[in-house]
Design a protein around this motif. Sequence first.
Motif, PDB file in Angstrom:
ATOM      1  N   SER A   1       0.520  -1.357   0.083  1.00 50.61           N
ATOM      2  CA  SER A   1       0.494   0.001   0.109  1.00 50.61           C
ATOM      3  C   SER A   1       0.929   1.815  -0.455  1.00 50.61           C
ATOM      4  O   SER A   1       2.063   1.354  -0.120  1.00 50.61           O
ATOM      5  N   CYS A   2       0.224   2.298  -0.738  1.00 49.26           N
ATOM      6  CA  CYS A   2       0.713   3.336  -0.540  1.00 49.26           C
ATOM      7  C   CYS A   2       1.439   3.836   0.783  1.00 49.26           C
ATOM      8  O   CYS A   2       0.508   4.075   1.381  1.00 49.26           O
ATOM      9  N   ASP A   3       2.438   4.859   0.970  1.00 48.71           N
ATOM     10  CA  ASP A   3       3.024   4.933   2.661  1.00 48.71           C
ATOM     11  C   ASP A   3       2.280   6.107   2.650  1.00 48.71           C
ATOM     12  O   ASP A   3       1.885   6.570   3.672  1.00 48.71           O
ATOM     13  N   MET A   4       1.982   7.203   1.200  1.00 54.05           N
ATOM     14  CA  MET A   4       1.642   8.631   1.583  1.00 54.05           C
ATOM     15  C   MET A   4      -0.143   8.673   1.885  1.00 54.05           C
ATOM     16  O   MET A   4      -0.073   9.138   2.835  1.00 54.05           O
ATOM     17  N   CYS A   5      -0.621   8.260   0.753  1.00 56.03           N
ATOM     18  CA  CYS A   5      -2.081   8.331   0.593  1.00 56.03           C
ATOM     19  C   CYS A   5      -2.790   6.586   1.191  1.00 56.03           C
ATOM     20  O   CYS A   5      -4.197   6.746   1.016  1.00 56.03           O
ATOM     21  N   LYS A   6      -2.246   5.519   1.536  1.00 51.68           N
ATOM     22  CA  LYS A   6      -2.193   4.652   2.916  1.00 51.68           C
ATOM     23  C   LYS A   6      -3.583   3.825   0.833  1.00 51.68           C
ATOM     24  O   LYS A   6      -3.664   2.478   1.399  1.00 51.68           O
TER      25      LYS A   6
ATOM     26  N   LEU B   1       5.002   4.158  -2.894  1.00 48.18           N
ATOM     27  CA  LEU B   1       4.127   5.485  -3.171  1.00 48.18           C
ATOM     28  C   LEU B   1       3.301   4.940  -4.790  1.00 48.18           C
ATOM     29  O   LEU B   1       3.813   3.993  -4.672  1.00 48.18           O
ATOM     30  N   CYS B   2       1.741   4.776  -4.826  1.00 51.43           N
ATOM     31  CA  CYS B   2       1.239   5.109  -5.709  1.00 51.43           C
ATOM     32  C   CYS B   2       1.548   6.046  -6.481  1.00 51.43           C
ATOM     33  O   CYS B   2       2.734   6.837  -6.460  1.00 51.43           O
ATOM     34  N   PRO B   3       1.484   5.572  -8.285  1.00 52.19           N
ATOM     35  CA  PRO B   3       1.803   6.741  -9.307  1.00 52.19           C
ATOM     36  C   PRO B   3       1.839   8.370  -8.978  1.00 52.19           C
ATOM     37  O   PRO B   3       2.211   9.369  -9.087  1.00 52.19           O
ATOM     38  N   GLU B   4       0.496   8.749  -8.166  1.00 49.14           N
ATOM     39  CA  GLU B   4       0.042   9.925  -8.209  1.00 49.14           C
ATOM     40  C   GLU B   4       1.114  10.783  -6.656  1.00 49.14           C
ATOM     41  O   GLU B   4       1.464  11.892  -6.941  1.00 49.14           O
ATOM     42  N   CYS B   5       1.019   9.998  -5.688  1.00 49.26           N
ATOM     43  CA  CYS B   5       2.067  10.495  -4.688  1.00 49.26           C
ATOM     44  C   CYS B   5       3.667  10.176  -5.134  1.00 49.26           C
ATOM     45  O   CYS B   5       4.059  11.434  -4.500  1.00 49.26           O
ATOM     46  N   HIS B   6       3.836   9.161  -5.645  1.00 48.97           N
ATOM     47  CA  HIS B   6       5.356   9.361  -6.489  1.00 48.97           C
ATOM     48  C   HIS B   6       5.338  10.969  -7.341  1.00 48.97           C
ATOM     49  O   HIS B   6       6.101  12.106  -7.538  1.00 48.97           O
TER      50      HIS B   6
HETATM   51 ZN   LIG Z   1      -0.096   7.070  -2.615  1.00 45.22          ZN
END
Ligand SMILES: [Zn+2]
Length: 101
Positions: A5-10, A75-80
Motif C-alpha cells: 500500500s502507498c505510504d503516503m495516501c495509504k 508510493l502509488c503513481p500519484e503520490c510519486h
Molecule cells: Zn499514494
Amino acid sequence: MIRYSCDMCKRELDPDEDLRYVVKMEVYAAFDPTSADEDDDRDHLQEIQDILERLEDAESDEIGEDIYQQLRFDLCPECHKKFISNPLGREIAKVFGFSAN
Ligand SMILES: [Zn+2]
C-alpha cells in the motif's frame, strides 16, 4: 502474494494496475567543519568515512538514529508525482515565497 500500500495516501496498490515506486532515503549527520577550523576538513571527511565504513561492517542499529537513518517508502503513481515535485514536503507558498512586488 505480498500486497503493497502507498505510504503516503495509504491506498492499496493493485499489482496489475498500479506501478509501485520505491523511495529510499539516506539521512546522516554531515559533521560540517565550522569556519573556525577549516583546516580540519580532512578530519571531518575521515569521520564520515569512518561512519560509512562502520555501517558496512556492522548492523546499522548500532549507530544512533540521530546520526544515520535509512528510510524506505512505497508510493502509488500519484503520490510519486507529488513527492518528486516536492520531496521535502515544503509549503508551495514558501518554495515560491518571494514577494511579487
Ligand atoms: Zn499514494
